[in-house]
Enzyme design. Structure first.
Site, PDB file in Angstrom:
ATOM      1  N   PHE A  16       9.867 -22.510 -20.190  1.00 23.08           N
ATOM      2  CA  PHE A  16      11.047 -22.200 -21.022  1.00 23.08           C
ATOM      3  C   PHE A  16      12.265 -21.876 -20.143  1.00 23.08           C
ATOM      4  O   PHE A  16      13.227 -22.655 -20.083  1.00 23.08           O
ATOM      5  CB  PHE A  16      10.660 -21.039 -21.956  1.00 23.08           C
ATOM      6  CG  PHE A  16      11.783 -20.351 -22.649  1.00 23.08           C
ATOM      7  CD1 PHE A  16      12.788 -21.068 -23.292  1.00 23.08           C
ATOM      8  CD2 PHE A  16      11.837 -18.950 -22.690  1.00 23.08           C
ATOM      9  CE1 PHE A  16      13.823 -20.412 -23.955  1.00 23.08           C
ATOM     10  CE2 PHE A  16      12.862 -18.294 -23.349  1.00 23.08           C
ATOM     11  CZ  PHE A  16      13.858 -19.012 -23.978  1.00 23.08           C
TER      12      PHE A  16
ATOM     13  N   THR B 247      10.527  -9.136 -14.976  1.00 23.87           N
ATOM     14  CA  THR B 247      10.756  -8.734 -16.359  1.00 23.87           C
ATOM     15  C   THR B 247      11.072  -7.245 -16.468  1.00 23.87           C
ATOM     16  O   THR B 247      10.645  -6.450 -15.618  1.00 23.87           O
ATOM     17  CB  THR B 247       9.491  -9.041 -17.183  1.00 23.87           C
ATOM     18  OG1 THR B 247       9.627  -8.473 -18.486  1.00 23.87           O
ATOM     19  CG2 THR B 247       8.226  -8.463 -16.548  1.00 23.87           C
ATOM     20  N   ASP B 248      11.741  -6.863 -17.555  1.00 23.10           N
ATOM     21  CA  ASP B 248      11.992  -5.436 -17.801  1.00 23.10           C
ATOM     22  C   ASP B 248      10.715  -4.692 -18.191  1.00 23.10           C
ATOM     23  O   ASP B 248      10.678  -3.460 -18.168  1.00 23.10           O
ATOM     24  CB  ASP B 248      13.072  -5.246 -18.880  1.00 23.10           C
ATOM     25  CG  ASP B 248      12.725  -5.836 -20.232  1.00 23.10           C
ATOM     26  OD1 ASP B 248      11.647  -6.462 -20.371  1.00 23.10           O
ATOM     27  OD2 ASP B 248      13.527  -5.676 -21.178  1.00 23.10           O
ATOM     28  N   GLU B 249       9.660  -5.436 -18.557  1.00 21.65           N
ATOM     29  CA  GLU B 249       8.442  -4.764 -19.041  1.00 21.65           C
ATOM     30  C   GLU B 249       7.764  -3.937 -17.948  1.00 21.65           C
ATOM     31  O   GLU B 249       6.943  -3.074 -18.255  1.00 21.65           O
ATOM     32  CB  GLU B 249       7.455  -5.790 -19.618  1.00 21.65           C
ATOM     33  CG  GLU B 249       8.054  -6.563 -20.766  1.00 21.65           C
ATOM     34  CD  GLU B 249       7.030  -7.220 -21.677  1.00 21.65           C
ATOM     35  OE1 GLU B 249       5.832  -6.943 -21.549  1.00 21.65           O
ATOM     36  OE2 GLU B 249       7.459  -8.011 -22.531  1.00 21.65           O
TER      37      GLU B 249
ATOM     38  N   TYR C 209      -0.124  -8.084 -18.736  1.00 25.29           N
ATOM     39  CA  TYR C 209       0.998  -8.927 -18.308  1.00 25.29           C
ATOM     40  C   TYR C 209       1.969  -8.131 -17.444  1.00 25.29           C
ATOM     41  O   TYR C 209       2.284  -8.510 -16.316  1.00 25.29           O
ATOM     42  CB  TYR C 209       1.731  -9.527 -19.523  1.00 25.29           C
ATOM     43  CG  TYR C 209       3.095 -10.073 -19.179  1.00 25.29           C
ATOM     44  CD1 TYR C 209       3.236 -11.209 -18.375  1.00 25.29           C
ATOM     45  CD2 TYR C 209       4.271  -9.448 -19.622  1.00 25.29           C
ATOM     46  CE1 TYR C 209       4.492 -11.704 -18.029  1.00 25.29           C
ATOM     47  CE2 TYR C 209       5.525  -9.929 -19.287  1.00 25.29           C
ATOM     48  CZ  TYR C 209       5.634 -11.053 -18.497  1.00 25.29           C
ATOM     49  OH  TYR C 209       6.875 -11.539 -18.151  1.00 25.29           O
TER      50      TYR C 209
ATOM     51  N   ALA D   6       1.615  -5.292 -15.972  1.00 22.68           N
ATOM     52  CA  ALA D   6       1.000  -4.766 -14.743  1.00 22.68           C
ATOM     53  C   ALA D   6       0.929  -5.861 -13.676  1.00 22.68           C
ATOM     54  O   ALA D   6       1.168  -5.607 -12.490  1.00 22.68           O
ATOM     55  CB  ALA D   6      -0.390  -4.216 -15.036  1.00 22.68           C
TER      56      ALA D   6
ATOM     57  N   LYS E  17       2.960  -8.450 -13.441  1.00 20.74           N
ATOM     58  CA  LYS E  17       4.321  -8.697 -12.961  1.00 20.74           C
ATOM     59  C   LYS E  17       4.761  -7.569 -12.018  1.00 20.74           C
ATOM     60  O   LYS E  17       5.408  -7.811 -11.001  1.00 20.74           O
ATOM     61  CB  LYS E  17       5.310  -8.821 -14.133  1.00 20.74           C
ATOM     62  CG  LYS E  17       5.173 -10.085 -14.963  1.00 20.74           C
ATOM     63  CD  LYS E  17       5.473 -11.375 -14.209  1.00 20.74           C
ATOM     64  CE  LYS E  17       6.925 -11.555 -13.853  1.00 20.74           C
ATOM     65  NZ  LYS E  17       7.181 -12.920 -13.274  1.00 20.74           N
TER      66      LYS E  17
ATOM     67  N   LYS F 157       5.955 -17.123 -29.049  1.00 16.61           N
ATOM     68  CA  LYS F 157       6.798 -15.940 -28.952  1.00 16.61           C
ATOM     69  C   LYS F 157       7.521 -15.715 -30.283  1.00 16.61           C
ATOM     70  O   LYS F 157       7.694 -16.646 -31.068  1.00 16.61           O
ATOM     71  CB  LYS F 157       7.825 -16.107 -27.813  1.00 16.61           C
ATOM     72  CG  LYS F 157       7.222 -16.572 -26.473  1.00 16.61           C
ATOM     73  CD  LYS F 157       6.582 -15.449 -25.685  1.00 16.61           C
ATOM     74  CE  LYS F 157       5.731 -15.921 -24.519  1.00 16.61           C
ATOM     75  NZ  LYS F 157       6.395 -16.572 -23.426  1.00 16.61           N
TER      76      LYS F 157
ATOM     77  N   ARG G 234      13.595  -4.763 -29.110  1.00 20.18           N
ATOM     78  CA  ARG G 234      13.744  -5.601 -27.921  1.00 20.18           C
ATOM     79  C   ARG G 234      15.223  -5.897 -27.715  1.00 20.18           C
ATOM     80  O   ARG G 234      15.991  -5.917 -28.676  1.00 20.18           O
ATOM     81  CB  ARG G 234      12.962  -6.933 -28.073  1.00 20.18           C
ATOM     82  CG  ARG G 234      11.428  -6.758 -28.195  1.00 20.18           C
ATOM     83  CD  ARG G 234      10.833  -6.233 -26.907  1.00 20.18           C
ATOM     84  NE  ARG G 234       9.375  -6.092 -26.936  1.00 20.18           N
ATOM     85  CZ  ARG G 234       8.727  -4.954 -27.216  1.00 20.18           C
ATOM     86  NH1 ARG G 234       9.403  -3.871 -27.532  1.00 20.18           N
ATOM     87  NH2 ARG G 234       7.409  -4.899 -27.167  1.00 20.18           N
TER      88      ARG G 234
ATOM     89  N   GLY H  73      -1.516  -1.381 -27.610  1.00 18.13           N
ATOM     90  CA  GLY H  73      -0.621  -0.801 -26.594  1.00 18.13           C
ATOM     91  C   GLY H  73       0.820  -1.257 -26.724  1.00 18.13           C
ATOM     92  O   GLY H  73       1.552  -1.284 -25.728  1.00 18.13           O
TER      93      GLY H  73
ATOM     94  N   TYR I 103      -4.253 -14.981 -34.876  1.00 19.87           N
ATOM     95  CA  TYR I 103      -3.880 -14.421 -36.175  1.00 19.87           C
ATOM     96  C   TYR I 103      -5.033 -14.498 -37.183  1.00 19.87           C
ATOM     97  O   TYR I 103      -4.826 -14.329 -38.384  1.00 19.87           O
ATOM     98  CB  TYR I 103      -2.616 -15.120 -36.709  1.00 19.87           C
ATOM     99  CG  TYR I 103      -1.421 -14.908 -35.799  1.00 19.87           C
ATOM    100  CD1 TYR I 103      -0.705 -13.711 -35.807  1.00 19.87           C
ATOM    101  CD2 TYR I 103      -1.039 -15.887 -34.877  1.00 19.87           C
ATOM    102  CE1 TYR I 103       0.363 -13.504 -34.947  1.00 19.87           C
ATOM    103  CE2 TYR I 103       0.030 -15.686 -34.004  1.00 19.87           C
ATOM    104  CZ  TYR I 103       0.724 -14.491 -34.053  1.00 19.87           C
ATOM    105  OH  TYR I 103       1.792 -14.282 -33.187  1.00 19.87           O
TER     106      TYR I 103
END
Ligand code: NAD
Ligand code: DAU
Length: 351
Positions: A12, A131-133, A156, A158, A160, A195, A220, A289, A347
């Site tokens: 992306f 990423t900001d995460e 994810y 962790a 990064k 996403k 977000r 989480g 889902y």
């Protein structure tokens, strides 16, 4: 800088970065290394695939000997590293895949650059896109700054965070000329429909339920992907070695408010009665989480390098919807096969 290795360029954000570099800098050679996982799609780059300053190489960033070949064959001067496993929900079901690509892959790439450059760092650069995460989860107030302590909470984020630490370790230990950016949530054309935003656009088109995790209260900070690509270009060229830059849109939305705005715009564009799409909203089991809120303070990037986002959220979202409506074939291609299997599993218990 002449020969730039972009990793993850078929994904992306990577595809927008590759297109920007190929078009803005005809004097550069852009080498796009991508493993073409489920998220990689060469259709994203069909408009520039024949450009004389562009080369695609299929390969995995964990493959050390292939990396050695690429660095010598293309005489790589700079790396813009985007290749990653990027979806939080997938990291919850398969954490090791994230450790493999995001941690081992980044270490392999750093090591290949170190070997090839061999201590000669004149006009070299290793740019790591993060990423900001990594900063964790905010309460109702406050922002993430470049010096906010790391507190990753998903496999994810962790993985990064691990990759960011490795990049800084190569800077401190080997003096590798690195630069890092940590960006908030992107949206825009070519966004993979696992996403929130593209999944919701696709489901409205399919008249399927819009799954909102928990109560939809999570927040977000959304940034248009072309603005992120512009920021990456600015940091690649003007960022100070060893520094970190936060990138964000100053554009915070609660998920439920965002989905309602998207529903309104979709109804208008599809000529449907107001309220038609909103009826599809379905509250489902929360993500494990689930981080409550992300919000970036991007003033360092604005004050030091002069970058600001160029579009408002309403403009960006409207352009994004138009792109999806005009590219239904792209959506058909990426939602067939593997995507169907993922969707049924993710889902399954909710509808
Ligand atoms: P994406 O999942 O759309 O694309 C990832 C790309 O990397 C794909 O083309 C995939 O084929 C490739 N890839 C995956 N594993 C690979 C491997 N082992 N070797 C080579 N290529 C591999 O991701 P994206 O959303 O475009 O994110 C790109 C980068 O930006 C990631 O590092 C991500 O952490 C970071 N980021 C993303 C966002 C966002 O909102 N999407 C925000 C901030 C930072
Ligand atoms: O903050 C940057 C990060 O943004 C990037 O590093 C990640 O690569 C990118 O995937 C994104 O992570 P998020 O988890 O924030 O994005 P996602 O689109 O998966 O989810 C956005 C919000 O919407 C989040 O609070 C979870 C929620 N959500 C998501 C999905 C897929 C739902 O409510 N329903 C859904 O079906």
């Amino acid at each position: 800088m002449k020969n730039i290795l972009v990793t993850g360029g078929a994904g992306f954000i990577g595809s927008h970065v590759v297109r920007r570099l190929v078009r803005q800098y005809p004097q550069y050679q852009i080498i796009n290394l991508d493993a073409l996982t489920y998220a990689g799609n060469l259709e994203n780059l069909s408009d520039i695939q024949d450009a004389t300053n562009y080369t695609f190489v299929k390969g995995n960033i964990c493959d050390a000997s292939h990396l050695d070949e690429i660095f010598s064959q293309y005489q790589i001067d700079a790396v813009v590293h985007l290749a990653a496993e990027s979806h939080v929900d997938r990291s919850i079901t398969d954490p090791l895949a994230f450790v493999q690509t995001n941690v081992i892959g980044t270490a392999s790439l750093l090591n290949a650059a170190k070997k090839y450059w061999n201590g000669n760092y004149t006009d070299k650069r290793f740019y790591h896109v993060s990423t900001d995460e990594v900063y964790g989860s905010l309460g109702e107030t406050g922002f993430f700054y470049e010096n906010t302590a790391y507190d990753p909470r998903s496999p994810y984020s962790a993985s990064k965070a691990g990759s960011d630490h490795l990049v800084r370790a190569f800077y401190h230990t080997y003096k590798m000329p690195v630069v890092i950016s940590n960006c908030s949530n992107n949206y825009g054309p070519n966004h993979f429909p696992e996403k929130l935003i593209p999944l919701s656009i696709n489901n409205i088109l399919q008249k399927k339920p819009l799954p909102v995790y928990g109560k939809g209260e999570n927040v977000r900070d959304w940034l248009y992907v072309l603005d992120h690509a512009h920021a990456i270009d600015v940091i690649l060229h003007k960022g100070v070695t060893g520094e970190t830059y936060n990138i964000g849109g100053h554009n915070e939305w609660k998920n439920i408010d965002l989905i309602r705005l998207l529903c309104k715009l979709m109804d208008e564009k599809l000529g449907q009665a107001p309220g038609t799409s909103e009826q599809l909203i379905t509250f489902v089991t929360d993500r494990a989480g689930h981080d409550l809120r992300y919000a970036i303070d991007a003033s360092k990037l604005k004050d030091e390098l002069g970058w600001l986002p160029s579009v408002t959220f309403e403009q960006g979202l409207s352009q994004t919807i138009d792109w999806f409506l005009e590219n239904k074939e792209w959506l058909d291609h990426v939602t067939s096969g593997d995507y169907q299997a993922y969707y049924e599993k993710q889902y399954a218990n909710n509808h």
